[in-house]
Design a protein around this motif. Structure first.
Motif, mmCIF file in Angstrom:
data_model
loop_
_atom_site.group_PDB
_atom_site.id
_atom_site.type_symbol
_atom_site.label_atom_id
_atom_site.label_comp_id
_atom_site.label_asym_id
_atom_site.label_seq_id
_atom_site.Cartn_x
_atom_site.Cartn_y
_atom_site.Cartn_z
ATOM 1 N N LEU A 55 34.269 50.067 20.222
ATOM 2 C CA LEU A 55 35.614 49.451 19.842
ATOM 3 C C LEU A 55 35.625 48.881 18.438
ATOM 4 C CD1 LEU A 55 38.718 49.207 20.883
ATOM 5 C CD2 LEU A 55 38.150 46.846 21.859
ATOM 6 N N TYR A 56 34.899 48.083 18.184
ATOM 7 C CA TYR A 56 34.725 47.379 16.933
ATOM 8 C C TYR A 56 34.669 48.509 15.683
ATOM 9 C CZ TYR A 56 31.976 46.075 12.724
ATOM 10 O OH TYR A 56 31.465 45.785 11.614
ATOM 11 N N SER A 57 33.671 49.360 15.811
ATOM 12 C CA SER A 57 33.512 50.631 15.096
ATOM 13 C C SER A 57 34.711 51.439 14.699
ATOM 14 C CB SER A 57 32.111 51.253 15.195
ATOM 15 O OG SER A 57 31.104 50.208 15.177
ATOM 16 N N VAL A 58 35.277 51.814 15.821
ATOM 17 C CA VAL A 58 36.454 52.573 15.968
ATOM 18 C C VAL A 58 37.643 51.793 15.017
ATOM 19 C CG1 VAL A 58 37.904 53.680 17.081
ATOM 20 C CG2 VAL A 58 35.930 53.760 17.970
ATOM 21 N N VAL A 59 37.770 50.713 15.271
ATOM 22 C CA VAL A 59 39.063 50.061 14.673
ATOM 23 C C VAL A 59 38.803 49.891 13.258
ATOM 24 C CG1 VAL A 59 40.291 48.024 14.590
ATOM 25 C CG2 VAL A 59 39.600 48.734 16.703
ATOM 26 N N ASN A 60 37.512 49.449 12.892
ATOM 27 C CA ASN A 60 36.852 49.393 11.631
ATOM 28 C C ASN A 60 37.217 50.570 10.548
ATOM 29 O OD1 ASN A 60 36.049 47.866 9.122
ATOM 30 N ND2 ASN A 60 33.954 49.182 9.604
ATOM 31 N N SER A 61 36.520 51.594 11.315
ATOM 32 C CA SER A 61 36.807 53.059 10.536
ATOM 33 C C SER A 61 38.067 53.543 10.485
ATOM 34 C CB SER A 61 35.844 53.813 11.203
ATOM 35 O OG SER A 61 34.470 53.389 11.511
ATOM 36 N N SER A 62 38.937 53.090 11.367
ATOM 37 C CA SER A 62 40.378 53.717 11.316
ATOM 38 C C SER A 62 41.204 52.975 10.487
ATOM 39 C CB SER A 62 41.058 53.398 12.690
ATOM 40 O OG SER A 62 40.307 54.117 13.750
ATOM 41 N N LEU A 63 40.882 51.635 10.154
ATOM 42 C CA LEU A 63 41.529 51.023 8.942
ATOM 43 C C LEU A 63 41.001 51.395 7.416
ATOM 44 C CD1 LEU A 63 41.313 47.202 10.749
ATOM 45 C CD2 LEU A 63 43.602 48.721 10.452
ATOM 46 N N SER A 64 39.898 51.724 7.586
ATOM 47 C CA SER A 64 39.237 52.130 6.313
ATOM 48 C C SER A 64 39.849 53.455 5.899
ATOM 49 C CB SER A 64 37.619 52.147 6.427
ATOM 50 O OG SER A 64 37.048 50.881 6.646
ATOM 51 N N ILE A 65 40.151 54.572 6.939
ATOM 52 C CA ILE A 65 40.589 55.572 6.602
ATOM 53 C C ILE A 65 42.309 55.490 6.026
ATOM 54 C CG2 ILE A 65 41.485 57.684 7.705
ATOM 55 C CD1 ILE A 65 38.983 57.366 9.430
ATOM 56 N N VAL A 66 42.858 54.663 6.770
ATOM 57 C CA VAL A 66 44.253 54.322 6.315
ATOM 58 C C VAL A 66 44.178 53.711 5.055
ATOM 59 C CG1 VAL A 66 46.300 53.193 6.800
ATOM 60 C CG2 VAL A 66 45.125 54.016 8.625
ATOM 61 N N GLN A 67 43.411 52.898 4.628
ATOM 62 C CA GLN A 67 43.443 52.181 3.265
ATOM 63 C C GLN A 67 42.877 53.350 2.143
ATOM 64 O OE1 GLN A 67 40.873 48.975 3.431
ATOM 65 N NE2 GLN A 67 41.754 48.349 1.160
ATOM 66 N N GLN A 68 41.911 54.025 2.777
ATOM 67 C CA GLN A 68 41.415 55.016 1.554
ATOM 68 C C GLN A 68 42.268 56.051 1.547
ATOM 69 O OE1 GLN A 68 37.309 56.419 2.922
ATOM 70 N NE2 GLN A 68 37.269 57.884 1.087
ATOM 71 N N TRP A 69 43.095 56.559 2.465
ATOM 72 C CA TRP A 69 44.129 57.489 2.218
ATOM 73 C C TRP A 69 45.283 57.247 1.421
ATOM 74 C CZ3 TRP A 69 49.138 58.368 3.807
ATOM 75 C CH2 TRP A 69 49.676 59.684 3.874
ATOM 76 N N VAL A 70 45.817 56.183 1.593
ATOM 77 C CA VAL A 70 46.993 55.595 0.939
ATOM 78 C C VAL A 70 46.399 55.473 -0.490
ATOM 79 C CG1 VAL A 70 48.461 53.620 0.487
ATOM 80 C CG2 VAL A 70 47.966 54.320 2.726
ATOM 81 N N ILE A 71 45.453 54.958 -0.987
ATOM 82 C CA ILE A 71 44.850 54.697 -2.336
ATOM 83 C C ILE A 71 44.578 56.084 -2.899
ATOM 84 C CG2 ILE A 71 43.056 53.846 -3.735
ATOM 85 C CD1 ILE A 71 42.614 51.542 -1.803
ATOM 86 N N THR A 72 43.938 56.911 -2.291
ATOM 87 C CA THR A 72 43.551 58.333 -2.771
ATOM 88 C C THR A 72 44.889 59.101 -2.870
ATOM 89 O OG1 THR A 72 41.700 58.373 -1.583
ATOM 90 C CG2 THR A 72 42.495 60.445 -2.392
#
Length: 426
Positions: free
Chosen positions: A401-418
Motif C-alpha cells: 500500500l505504501y509503495s502504490v501510494v508513493n508511486s502514484s503520487l510520483s507519477i502525478v508529480q512527474q506527469w504535471v512537470i513533464t
C-alpha cells in the motif's frame, strides 16, 4: 517436534530439582478474580536430600509479563548451594505466514548495557560461537521473531551468566544462569526472574532497558522510530492503519516536494531533448568521442544535468527506507484491517489487487521516464515492473500500500512537470 518453542527453568545443585522434576499444587485451578491485578500459581516438590522447593508463577492482568520465583526451604542439617537457570528452547523454524523476500530475523538475542543488542543466529549456536557478553549485571536474553519476543529478565544489578547451547533434534537454547545464596539449615532463600512472552513493542523498555530493541528497525532505527511515532499519531486520528500509511506517505511527499520536483524536472528535460540526443547518436555512430562531446554540449545548451534525476532520489531514499522498516517491524499492523478484502495489513493481499496496481504504476512510471541510452539498460527498465510485481505478491499489504501510494503520487508529480515543460518547449 519441529515446532518446539518452550520456556524452561530449574535449579542446579546436589539434589535440587531441574526442569524435569515433577511438581504438585494444592489447588486444581487458579483464576484472576474480579478487581484483582495478579493471580499466583504455586507448585511444590521435594529435593532428593529432603529440602522443600516451591516454584511460584505470578500472572498480571493485561500483561504478557510472568514472575517466576523459586523458594528453597532447607529442612536438612547441611547448607544448600547451587544455581538457578532460566532458558528458552526452540527449534529452528520460520513462523507460519511469514512473507518471503523480507529481511526478518528469527533467533536468539542477548542484550547488555556494555555490548547492546547482540544477535546469535541458530547457525552460530550450532557452531559454538560466542559473540555476546557471557557475564553481566544487566540486560536480558531471549528469542526474537517477526512481531514477537520471548525474554528472560533478571533483576537489575544481579550477576548472571548468559549462555547458548545446541541441543538434539535441531533445537537450540538461550538462557541465563544465576547463583543461589547459600541456604543454611532451617533457613529459606528465594530467587526470582521475569519472563516476557508477547508482542515486540518499543514500550518494552519500561520493563528493562534495551528490551524495546526487540522491535528491529534495522540500520534506519534513528529515523524509523519517529516515523512509526508519526504513523501511530495519525492512526489515533483516523482509526485505520491503512489510512495512516497513506497520510504519512503523502506528508513525506509534501516534505520532499522541492527535492523530487527538481529530479522530475531534470528527467522531463531529458525526455524533451530525447529526439536531439537520438540524432546525435545517429550522426556520430562511428565516433564515440565526438558523440559524447556533442551530447555534453547539448546538455550545457539546454541547462540539463544528466544525473539530476538520480541525486534527488538518493536524498529521498533514507526516508522511504525508514518508513518501509517502520511498517515491516510494527506488530500493530498485524491483523489490522484496511478496507474490504484487506483484513490484515501484515499479510499479503489475498486478491493481489495491490501488487497488480504496484506493477502497473511502475510500468507507467518507466514510460514517463526518458529512455536509457544503453539498450541493455532499456531492457532492464522494461522488465523491472514485472520482476518487482512478482515480489510484491508476497509482501505484506501494508508495505505494498505504501509503495502504490508513493508511486502514484510520483507519477502525478512527474506527469504535471513533464507536460508543463513540453508546453513551454512547444
Amino acid at each position: 517436534r519441529d515446532r518446539v518453542y518452550v520456556a524452561q527453568s530449574g535449579l542446579l545443585g546436589k539434589g535440587l530439582p531441574n526442569h524435569y522434576a515433577a511438581y504438585t499444587s494444592s489447588v486444581d485451578s487458579a483464576q484472576l478474580g474480579e478487581g484483582k491485578d495478579t493471580v499466583q500459581v504455586k507448585l511444590e516438590t521435594t529435593a532428593t536430600d529432603g529440602a522443600k522447593v516451591s516454584k511460584t508463577y505470578t500472572f498480571h492482568r493485561g500483561s504478557y509479563l510472568i514472575d517466576v520465583d523459586y523458594t528453597i526451604d532447607n529442612t536438612t542439617k547441611a547448607p544448600i548451594s547451587g544455581d538457578a537457570y532460566f532458558r528458552l528452547r526452540r527449534a529452528d523454524f520460520k513462523p507460519e505466514g511469514e512473507a518471503r523476500f523480507l529481511p526478518v530475523y528469527t533467533g536468539p538475542a542477548v542484550y547488555s548495557a556494555e555490548e547492546k543488542l547482540q544477535k546469535v543466529s541458530f547457525s552460530d549456536v550450532e557452531k559454538g560461537k560466542r559473540n555476546f557478553v557471557e557475564s553481566a549485571k544487566d540486560g536480558w536474553v531471549g528469542i526474537l521473531q517477526h512481531y514477537f519476543v520471548a525474554a528472560w529478565v533478571p533483576k537489575a544489578g544481579e550477576e548472571r551468566q548468559n549462555f547458548t547451547q545446541a541441543l538434539d533434534h535441531k533445537e537450540y537454547s538461550v538462557g541465563v544462569r544465576v547463583h543461589l545464596p547459600v541456604v543454611e539449615p532451617g533457613k529459606t532463600a528465594t530467587t526470582a526472574m521475569q519472563l516476557y512472552a508477547g508482542p515486540a513493542v518499543t514500550a518494552l523498555d519500561k520493563i528493562t532497558p534495551g528490551l524495546g530493541l526487540s522491535v528491529d528497525y534495522g540500520l534506519m532505527t534513528p529515523i524509523s522510530k519517529p516515523m512509526f511515532w508519526l504513523m501511530s499519531t495519525l492512526h489515533g486520528w483516523v482509526g485505520n492503519w491503512g489510512l495512516a500509511i497513506i497520510l504519512l506517505t503523502l506528508m513525506l511527499k509534501l516534505l520532499l516536494f522541492p527535492v523530487s520536483a527538481a529530479g522530475f524536472r531534470s528527467m522531463a528535460k531529458m525526455r524533451v531533448v530525447a529526439p536531439k540526443l537520438q540524432r546525435i547518436k545517429e550522426q556520430y555512430a562511428d565516433d564515440r568521442e565526438r558523440q559524447h562531446k556533442a551530447m555534453m554540449e547539448l546538455y550545457k545548451t539546454e541547462k540539463i544535468n544528466p544525473v539530476g534525476g538520480c541525486l534527488p532520489l538518493l536524498i529521498q531514499m533514507p526516508l522511504f527506507l525508514s518508513l518501509y522498516d517502520a511498517i515491516l517491524a510494527s506488530v500493530e499492523l498485524r491483523h489490522a484491517p484496511f478496507v474490504g478484502w484487506i483484513t490484515d495489513l501484515s499479510s499479503p493481499d489475498p486478491w493481489y489487487v495491490l501488487p497488480a496496481l504496484m506493477a502497473a504504476t511502475m510500468l507507467l512510471q518507466t514510460r514517463l521516464n526518458p529512455a536509457p541510452a544503453d539498450p541493455m539498460q532499456a531492457k532492464i527498465m522494461k522488465t523491472m515492473p514485472i520482476a518487482f510485481g512478482v515480489m510484491f505478491f508476497f509482501f505484506p499489504a501494508g508495505l505494498v500500500l505504501y509503495s502504490v501510494v508513493n508511486s502514484s503520487l510520483s507519477i502525478v508529480q512527474q506527469w504535471v512537470i513533464t507536460r508543463s515543460l513540453e508546453k513551454v518547449k512547444a
